[in-house]
Design an enzyme around this catalytic site. Structure first.
Site, mmCIF file in Angstrom:
data_model
loop_
_atom_site.group_PDB
_atom_site.id
_atom_site.type_symbol
_atom_site.label_atom_id
_atom_site.label_comp_id
_atom_site.label_asym_id
_atom_site.label_seq_id
_atom_site.Cartn_x
_atom_site.Cartn_y
_atom_site.Cartn_z
ATOM 1 N N ARG A 250 0.852 -1.182 0.000
ATOM 2 C CA ARG A 250 0.000 0.000 0.000
ATOM 3 C C ARG A 250 0.891 1.236 0.000
ATOM 4 O O ARG A 250 1.930 1.277 0.677
ATOM 5 C CB ARG A 250 -0.918 0.026 1.221
ATOM 6 N N GLU A 279 -3.782 7.729 -5.202
ATOM 7 C CA GLU A 279 -4.020 6.982 -6.431
ATOM 8 C C GLU A 279 -5.278 7.491 -7.126
ATOM 9 O O GLU A 279 -6.323 7.629 -6.486
ATOM 10 C CB GLU A 279 -4.144 5.488 -6.125
ATOM 11 N N HIS A 298 -1.228 0.035 -9.741
ATOM 12 C CA HIS A 298 -1.852 -0.812 -8.716
ATOM 13 C C HIS A 298 -2.595 -1.978 -9.374
ATOM 14 O O HIS A 298 -3.729 -2.282 -9.039
ATOM 15 C CB HIS A 298 -2.813 0.004 -7.837
#
Length: 358
Positions: A250, A279, A298
């Protein structure tokens, strides 16, 4: 007394709409929803795509299978009969208010069995891409700069040290994948039993030692208040100038501002990031223009293997609950003593779900 069963006796599941593209196709492919049909469980996609599941979205549902939306206190506001299960498609749960779920007797599950090998493979892919300067070399070819290739000598793994921040299931799979490269592995994980590390051939150490000794540091731990900015400016300063940092966990575990400064000052060799503090990252983020950084949105672990694995794991959790059984991989273990949960699971077990689908 709480109404333990839906009026028609059917167990109903809502699937978050972020699984679908604009044409209504599941972007993840086969996530094993057919197994819900086979079990006689009703399911449907939620009517709206939202960043937060609100009470009207989940009202009347027994379980929710979701990927991106947040589960918050507002998810339960005014519900007389909250969903019994929130089955997260994936391993991260930082978008879930676990306390709110526990207060309302709702289980939260994740899918580590589906994600562990794909994420471990993604970590190895990113490691090799960074060590071999794949992004920079790709750009040399595309931009007609062939003659500059000598400036981008890569690093081999044999005999080097790989440091892991976290030694959970996914990191343990990565250790197995690293064995043919004959690299030494050391790890920081205060919750890993020493005997587990010994069996894997991994040396346990504190976080500072991992940062200082490793030629490549890979972040693989869960985001908690304890791990937020675990990799900060001080720890980055401990790294070798020849070392690289990778994050497949993360974004907020790494202080991104400090990482950018370390890269700009050549205090470390490079980085590989599948996750960011924000993000998607801002278009002006300096990381986007650095040749010694390999980036992914991601999604590096997103493969057909991961789709089927995560989907199958989440569906198994739903089927378990629909038949009155506790599922595996419950995150909020404190909920297990909740009266609402016990009553509803008991009712489902007594009925044996024989009437489901009739």
């Amino acid at each position: 007394m709480t109404n333990l069963q839906p009026a028609d006796g059917r167990f109903t599941v809502g699937v978050s709409r972020d699984f679908l593209d604009a044409d209504g196709r599941n972007v993840w492919g086969d996530i094993r929803l057919g197994e819900l049909d086979a079990a006689g469980i009703d399911w449907h996609y939620l009517p709206r795509d939202t960043g937060e599941l609100l009470a009207p979205d989940v009202d009347g549902l027994d379980a929710v299978l979701f990927a991106a939306p947040a589960v918050t206190a507002r998810t339960f506001a005014g519900l007389a009969r909250p969903p019994l299960l929130f089955a997260r498609f994936g391993v991260g749960y930082d978008s879930v208010d676990l306390d709110a779920c526990t207060r309302h007797g709702a289980l939260v599950t994740i899918t580590p069995d589906g994600a562990r090998r794909p994420v471990a493979t993604a970590a190895l892919t990113l490691l090799l891409a960074v060590l071999h300067n794949v992004t920079a070399k790709d750009r040399l070819v595309r931009e007609g700069r062939w003659s500059e290739r000598e400036q981008w000598m890569g690093l081999g793994l044999t005999g080097r040290r790989v440091g892991l921040l976290g030694l959970g299931n996914t990191a343990r799979d990565l250790v197995v994948l690293l064995r043919p490269f004959e690299a030494e592995v050391l790890a920081y994980d205060p919750y890993c039993p020493p005997e587990t590390a010994r069996e894997l051939g991994v040396r346990l150490a504190d976080a500072d030692t991992v940062m200082a000794e490793a030629d490549a540091v890979i972040v693989m731990c869960v985001l908690t208040e304890e791990t937020r900015h675990l990799v900060d400016a001080r720890r980055l300063s401990l790294m070798k100038p020849s070392a690289v940092l990778l994050n497949v966990a993360r974004g907020p575990i790494v202080d991104e501002t400090a990482l950018i400064e370390a890269l700009r000052a050549d205090r470390i060799r490079g980085a590989g990031l599948d996750v960011f503090e924000t993000e998607p990252p801002d278009p002006g983020n300096p990381l986007l223009s650095m040749d010694n950084v390999v980036l992914a949105p991601h999604s590096l672990a997103w493969t057909d293997e991961m789709s089927a694995g995560n989907g199958g794991s989440a569906v198994r959790a739903i089927v378990d609950v629909a038949t009155g059984r506790l599922p595996r991989f419950v995150v909020n273990r404190d909920v297990l003593g909740h009266a609402y949960l016990a009553e509803r699971l008991g009712a489902l077990a007594r009925h044996g779900r024989a009437e489901v689908g009739t």
